[in-house]
Design an enzyme around this catalytic site. Structure first.
Site, PDB file in Angstrom:
ATOM      1  N   HIS A  36       0.833  -1.220   0.000  1.00  0.00           N
ATOM      2  CA  HIS A  36       0.000   0.000   0.000  1.00  0.00           C
ATOM      3  C   HIS A  36       0.865   1.267   0.000  1.00  0.00           C
ATOM      4  CE1 HIS A  36      -3.921  -2.041   0.853  1.00  0.00           C
ATOM      5  NE2 HIS A  36      -3.132  -2.921   1.411  1.00  0.00           N
ATOM      6  N   ASN A  89     -10.358  -2.736   2.608  1.00  0.00           N
ATOM      7  CA  ASN A  89     -10.060  -2.754   1.175  1.00  0.00           C
ATOM      8  C   ASN A  89     -11.342  -2.541   0.376  1.00  0.00           C
ATOM      9  OD1 ASN A  89      -7.304  -3.235   1.331  1.00  0.00           O
ATOM     10  ND2 ASN A  89      -7.486  -5.444   1.097  1.00  0.00           N
ATOM     11  N   HIS A 102      -3.799   1.082  12.184  1.00  0.00           N
ATOM     12  CA  HIS A 102      -3.511  -0.133  12.958  1.00  0.00           C
ATOM     13  C   HIS A 102      -4.828  -0.813  13.311  1.00  0.00           C
ATOM     14  CE1 HIS A 102      -2.172  -2.906  15.885  1.00  0.00           C
ATOM     15  NE2 HIS A 102      -2.214  -2.142  16.942  1.00  0.00           N
ATOM     16  N   TYR A 152       0.778  -4.125  12.153  1.00  0.00           N
ATOM     17  CA  TYR A 152       0.603  -2.683  11.922  1.00  0.00           C
ATOM     18  C   TYR A 152       1.336  -1.843  12.956  1.00  0.00           C
ATOM     19  CZ  TYR A 152      -2.670  -3.806   8.261  1.00  0.00           C
ATOM     20  OH  TYR A 152      -3.221  -4.299   7.109  1.00  0.00           O
TER      21      TYR A 152
HETATM   22 FE1  HDE Z   1      -2.492  -4.720   5.484  1.00  0.00          FE
HETATM   23  N1  HDE Z   1      -0.662  -3.913   5.919  1.00  0.00           N
HETATM   24  N2  HDE Z   1      -1.827  -6.523   6.066  1.00  0.00           N
HETATM   25  N3  HDE Z   1      -4.238  -5.574   4.902  1.00  0.00           N
HETATM   26  N4  HDE Z   1      -3.145  -2.963   4.848  1.00  0.00           N
HETATM   27  C1  HDE Z   1      -0.314  -2.628   5.754  1.00  0.00           C
HETATM   28  O1  HDE Z   1       0.769  -1.331   7.361  1.00  0.00           O
HETATM   29  C2  HDE Z   1      -0.698  -6.746   6.755  1.00  0.00           C
HETATM   30  C3  HDE Z   1      -4.591  -6.882   5.047  1.00  0.00           C
HETATM   31  C4  HDE Z   1      -4.406  -2.660   4.434  1.00  0.00           C
HETATM   32  O2  HDE Z   1      -3.150   3.561   4.021  1.00  0.00           O
HETATM   33  C5  HDE Z   1       0.997  -2.293   6.373  1.00  0.00           C
HETATM   34  O3  HDE Z   1       1.275   0.799   7.854  1.00  0.00           O
HETATM   35  C6  HDE Z   1      -0.613  -8.139   7.128  1.00  0.00           C
HETATM   36  C7  HDE Z   1      -6.002  -7.064   4.843  1.00  0.00           C
HETATM   37  C8  HDE Z   1      -4.486  -1.277   4.063  1.00  0.00           C
HETATM   38  O4  HDE Z   1      -1.543   3.369   5.499  1.00  0.00           O
HETATM   39  C9  HDE Z   1       1.422  -3.612   7.026  1.00  0.00           C
HETATM   40  C10 HDE Z   1      -1.737  -8.725   6.615  1.00  0.00           C
HETATM   41  C11 HDE Z   1      -6.489  -5.831   4.569  1.00  0.00           C
HETATM   42  C12 HDE Z   1      -3.209  -0.762   4.280  1.00  0.00           C
HETATM   43  C13 HDE Z   1       0.290  -4.537   6.636  1.00  0.00           C
HETATM   44  C14 HDE Z   1      -2.493  -7.702   5.958  1.00  0.00           C
HETATM   45  C15 HDE Z   1      -5.382  -4.908   4.603  1.00  0.00           C
HETATM   46  C16 HDE Z   1      -2.402  -1.837   4.788  1.00  0.00           C
HETATM   47  C17 HDE Z   1       1.992  -1.653   5.451  1.00  0.00           C
HETATM   48  C18 HDE Z   1      -2.138 -10.174   6.678  1.00  0.00           C
HETATM   49  C19 HDE Z   1      -7.922  -5.431   4.239  1.00  0.00           C
HETATM   50  C20 HDE Z   1      -2.736   0.656   4.015  1.00  0.00           C
HETATM   51  C21 HDE Z   1       2.249  -0.275   6.000  1.00  0.00           C
HETATM   52  C22 HDE Z   1      -2.252 -10.686   7.964  1.00  0.00           C
HETATM   53  C23 HDE Z   1      -8.855  -5.731   5.279  1.00  0.00           C
HETATM   54  C24 HDE Z   1      -2.962   1.536   5.199  1.00  0.00           C
HETATM   55  C25 HDE Z   1       1.404  -0.169   7.152  1.00  0.00           C
HETATM   56  C26 HDE Z   1      -2.519   2.939   4.879  1.00  0.00           C
HETATM   57  C27 HDE Z   1      -1.074  -1.690   5.158  1.00  0.00           C
HETATM   58  C28 HDE Z   1       0.263  -5.810   7.032  1.00  0.00           C
HETATM   59  C29 HDE Z   1      -3.702  -7.982   5.280  1.00  0.00           C
HETATM   60  C30 HDE Z   1      -5.552  -3.523   4.330  1.00  0.00           C
HETATM   61  C31 HDE Z   1       2.781  -4.117   6.677  1.00  0.00           C
HETATM   62  C32 HDE Z   1       0.517  -8.791   7.909  1.00  0.00           C
HETATM   63  C33 HDE Z   1      -6.777  -8.379   4.962  1.00  0.00           C
HETATM   64  C34 HDE Z   1      -5.690  -0.537   3.526  1.00  0.00           C
HETATM   65  O5  HDE Z   1       1.510  -3.512   8.407  1.00  0.00           O
END
Ligand code: HDE
Length: 705
Positions: free
Chosen positions: A87, A160, A352, A375
């Site tokens: 993202h 999402n 987060h 997060y």
């Molecule tokens: Fe994320 N995801 N994600 N994700 N995600 C990040 O957090 C992660 C997942 C989502 O505009 C990171 O600050 C793991 C689902 C959005 O700043 C990180 C898993 C959904 C955004 C991270 C998921 C999301 C992130 C990268 C699986 C939809 C952007 C930088 C367990 C429900 C937020 C950060 C923004 C961002 C990890 C799965 C949505 C690395 C480990 C499911 C919208 O922490």
């Protein structure tokens, strides 16, 4: 509640924590202007010259005592922070969420429950796979993350635009992302899934099938952030004042409807205007076309099996069809202000899933639980330490007194001698709060089981919901899915991956599999029966027969040197009454003048491209044969099923471009009058002239199935 014992971190975002420094202009000047009139060093020393370093004579050498040079370069050298690992590319906006009170029966969280309560929010939309500088319109999932600055602490809904996820367990997240990111040797392709490693992963891990088919549908290429759904994806638990619980799924529904680009538009935009979505969001807000979404919940009973009509609610690869559990609207989000500084706000905002407030809890969805670790952890690297909630955009709007101390980038000057509880030195404060004070008290839940690396058997159903999704789409949307799979798999080099993908498609739908196989020039796999899906869910379709509002839509008017400027002004007036915009496109920049009438040319045939416009109309007074660049624009718009039109002799230009004035969605008239304007508005509301599809596809050679 005990009084706060440290500087108030709930101050408005433009005021620095210490009350001095970069707080922006005073004296009623433009709040987006520079902070002051005089150039200084970071220490506030006034600078006479920032263009020449201090030298021993004009020809040097440069002197080490030039503290201004050293400070300026030192800071520049460290301007970058790591981009988000996923993202990375995004755009954000401020807004307000207003609860309508309907959630009062199911949650004690005032942000959702208190009728009329307005909560400030910051929303960041994003793509997943691309780097910070990648294009907006690639085929990908979009992030829809919302930070609610509630009176009871910060709540983040990090969702999402697709309601399911690729994997069921967080431990696989690095794997799916490594597969989707560019290949490690050449670092290509950027920001897309059309490559071997992505398809290798999703065909070996078939739980990814559901998310993948959503990506291959029009949901993967939204028209605008303003026209996307948002989903919390996981099931959450809401708790009311009586400590009763329900399970819920969160849905954001855009007031403008869900609309997408065509694949060709998305590809053109990625080259012509890689900032397409970012620009669209910014411009809409600047123009007062504030994007709006309803927030809704599907309310599901909190039963011991955490399932609903046989759907395991802990499985993030599953939806609950809206026909079974309707989405109940509990409030509305309006985005009404652009960020003042992209880095300070959009880049530094830290969402987060563990930012929860009393009345909202997570569930045992293993994907969500892994996110609760990730997060927090990622911010340590990205924002350089544990004090990121003190960055202005991340500051809670509730009083903070957390007994954390020190660490990198500490902004607070903490008072008190006893940052621990219980204590007697500081008269016991801060005291823990209880339920009645509004404390976050987890609802007791019974847990038991063997320690195992395993998933429940219900998680093994990977195909019934992809089959449901495909079956529920309109035939036009189904064709887009076929085209997308054919494109993406056609970009893969490994024959084995393509063949494996066909065995997955065979489990979804026979025709889908056969058409993609034909497009790839491969045989249809034998003896695989498609899954029997549940009854269709029309709510999954995004093509709807009812028109949507057209705020922020843009109509391009092609105007020759003798153009009917009165007609243009009349059309503009009618469009502006609906919140849409008109932009004049001509052969050169500057103005078009006719008598006392003047029109500003906002796009030229050189700077404009069809993708910028939701409809294109040729004004009367155009040169008969048109300019070939205008014809290309019109032909593209026609191919993309957009409304095209003309009045007066502008119709000749349509004909010169090979466009039949009688074709669906082609609007013509003798004059620019209310009838013509009404037809343009109606066409924009339907987004595209879907019934033109057969005409456009007629000129394509179909693969033999
Ligand atoms: Fe994320 N995801 N994600 N994700 N995600 C990040 O957090 C992660 C997942 C989502 O505009 C990171 O600050 C793991 C689902 C959005 O700043 C990180 C898993 C959904 C955004 C991270 C998921 C999301 C992130 C990268 C699986 C939809 C952007 C930088 C367990 C429900 C937020 C950060 C923004 C961002 C990890 C799965 C949505 C690395 C480990 C499911 C919208 O922490």
């Amino acid at each position: 509640m005990p009084p706060a014992r440290q500087p108030d971190q709930s101050a408005p975002r433009t005021v620095s924590p210490t009350g001095v420094g970069y707080e922006g202009p005073k004296d009623g000047r433009d709040p987006r202007g520079q902070a002051g009139d005089t150039l200084t060093t970071p220490n506030g020393v006034r600078i006479p010259d920032s263009d020449h370093s201090l030298k021993a004579g004009p020809r040097g050498p440069v002197l080490l005592e030039d503290f201004h040079l050293r400070e300026k370069i030192m800071h520049f050298d460290h301007e970058r922070i790591p981009e988000r690992v996923v993202h990375a590319r995004g755009a954000g906006a401020h807004g307000v969420f207003t609860a309508n009170g309907a959630a009062a029966k199911v949650t004690r969280a005032a942000v959702l429950a208190e009728k009329g309560l307005q909560t400030p929010v910051f929303v960041r939309f994003s793509t997943v796979l691309g780097s910070r500088g990648s294009a907006d319109t690639v085929r990908d999932t979009r992030g829809f993350a919302t930070k609610f600055y509630t009176k009871e602490g910060t709540w983040d809904l990090v969702g999402n635009n697709i309601p399911v996820f690729f994997i069921q367990d967080a431990i696989k997240f690095p794997d799916i992302i490594h597969a989707g990111k560019p290949h490690p040797d050449r670092e290509i392709p950027q920001a897309q899934s059309a490559h071997d490693t992505f398809w290798d992963f999703v065909t070996l891990h078939t739980e990814a099938t559901h998310h993948t088919i959503w990506n291959m549908s029009d949901r993967g290429i939204p028209r605008s952030y303003r026209t996307m759904d948002g989903f919390g994806v996981h099931t959450f638990r809401l708790v009311n004042e009586k400590r009763q619980t329900v399970l819920v799924k969160f849905h954001w529904k855009p007031k403008l409807g869900v609309h997408s680009l065509t694949w060709e538009e998305a590809q053109i935009a990625a080259g012509v205007d890689p900032d397409f979505h970012r620009r669209d969001l910014y411009d809409a807000i600047e123009n007062g076309a504030f994007p709006e979404w309803d927030l809704g919940i599907q309310i599901l009973p909190d039963t011991p099996d955490e399932a609903f009509e046989g759907i395991d609610l802990l499985d993030p690869t599953k939806i609950v069809p809206e026909e079974s559990a309707p989405v109940q609207v509990i409030g509305t989000l309006v985005l009404n202000a652009n960020p003042t500084n992209f880095f300070a706000e959009t880049e530094q905002v830290a969402f987060h899933t563990g930012h929860l407030v009393p009345g909202i809890e997570g569930t045992n969805d293993p994907l969500l639980q892994g996110r609760n670790f990730s997060y927090l952890d990622t911010q340590l690297t990205r924002l350089g330490g544990p004090n990121f909630t003190q960055i202005p955009i991340n500051r809670p709007h509730a009083p903070v007194n957390d007994n954390t101390r020190d660490g990198f980038h500490q902004q607070a000057v903490h008072t008190g001698q006893a940052p621990y509880t219980p204590n007697s030195v500081d008269d016991g404060v801060p005291f823990p709060a209880n339920w009645a004070d509004g404390a976050y008290v987890n609802v007791p839940r019974h847990v038991e089981g063997d320690v195992v690396r395993a998933a429940p058997a219900s998680f093994d159903d990977h195909f019934s919901q992809p089959a449901l999704f495909y079956k529920s789409l309109t035939s036009v949307e189904q064709q887009h899915v076929i085209d997308a799979y054919t494109f993406e798999l056609g970009k893969c080099y490994e024959q084995g991956i393509k063949e494996r993908a066909l065995t997955v498609l065979a489990r979804i739908d026979e025709r889908l599999c056969a058409e993609v196989a034909a497009g790839l020039g491969l045989p249809v796999p034998k003896r695989i029966k498609p899954e029997k899906p549940r009854p269709e869910s029309p709510a999954l379709r995004q093509i709807r027969p009812t028109p949507f509002p057209i705020q922020g839509r843009i109509v391009g008017v092609v105007a020759g040197p003798g153009a009917d400027l009165d007609g243009i002004a009349a059309l503009r007036k009618a469009l502006e009454a609906e919140g849409a915009l008109l932009r004049v496109i001509a052969a050169h920049g500057g103005q078009l003048v006719k008598g006392r009438k003047v029109e500003i040319v906002e796009r030229t045939f050189a700077t404009g491209r069809s993708i910028e416009f939701d409809a294109i109309v040729v004004a009367d007074g155009a040169p008969k044969d048109g300019d070939f660049r205008a014809l290309v624009m019109l032909q593209e718009a026609f191919r993309h099923l957009k409304a095209v039109g003309a009045w007066g002799d502008g119709v000749d230009v349509l004909r010169a471009g090979g466009i039949d004035p009688g074709a669906p969605g082609v609007i013509t008239g003798r004059k620019s009058n209310a009838k013509l304007a009404g037809a343009v508005v109606a066409a924009l509301g339907l987004h595209r002239a879907w019934d033109r599809t057969p005409l456009v596809r007629a000129s394509m050679v179909p693969p033999t199935v």
